[in-house]
Design a protein around this motif. Structure first.
Motif, short mmCIF file in Angstrom:
data_model
loop_
_atom_site.label_atom_id
_atom_site.label_comp_id
_atom_site.label_asym_id
_atom_site.label_seq_id
_atom_site.Cartn_x
_atom_site.Cartn_y
_atom_site.Cartn_z
N PHE A 1 -19.01 78.78 40.48
CA PHE A 1 -18.20 77.58 40.28
C PHE A 1 -16.77 77.80 40.78
O PHE A 1 -16.18 76.93 41.42
N LEU A 2 -16.20 78.95 40.51
CA LEU A 2 -14.83 79.27 40.95
C LEU A 2 -14.75 79.34 42.47
O LEU A 2 -13.81 78.80 43.07
N LYS A 3 -15.73 79.96 43.11
CA LYS A 3 -15.74 80.04 44.57
C LYS A 3 -15.89 78.66 45.18
O LYS A 3 -15.22 78.32 46.17
N LEU A 4 -16.77 77.85 44.63
CA LEU A 4 -16.96 76.49 45.13
C LEU A 4 -15.68 75.67 44.96
O LEU A 4 -15.28 74.91 45.85
#
Length: 121
Positions: free
Chosen positions: A5-8
């Motif tokens: 989620f953080l990378k996205l």
């Protein structure tokens, strides 16, 4: 799951940032500079010559300065006719001599200053 989620989120934020920074308002004003010169000697400029730039409803007119230059700005790109005239009438001459005239065509370009020479004879 949190790492994905953080990378996205970071990828979406970078894409949005690039998109916002790359969309800028472009300058659509078109500047034109008309230089009036004598036909018989192109090194001499004509001061106080009447200049008219027109095509249909688009018009601008004025006189040249001491350097023989008339400058004006238009809002949009266009192809316009340029007319220049210098009154040669001096007192005491009958009949008065005809005015010196010249014409040219100028194409305005957005965000640029276009210089056009008009030669009068």
């Amino acid at each position: 799951m949190k790492k994905v989620f953080l990378k996205l989120f970071l990828v979406v934020a970078v894409v949005l940032l690039v998109t916002l920074l790359s969309t800028c308002k472009k300058d659509t004003t078109c500047k034109v500079s008309v230089v009036v010169k004598y036909y018989y000697d192109t090194t001499l400029v004509v001061e106080n010559a009447n200049v008219m730039i027109s095509k249909g409803d688009v018009k601008a007119s004025g006189t040249t300065n001491s350097a023989g230059v008339f400058e004006t700005t238009f809002k949009l790109e266009a192809i316009l006719d340029v007319y220049a005239e210098k009154d040669t009438n001096t007192t005491g001459i009958t009949p008065p001599p005809p005015p010196l005239t010249g014409a040219a065509v100028v194409r305005l370009q957005p965000g640029k200053t276009v210089t056009k020479s008009v030669f009068i004879q």
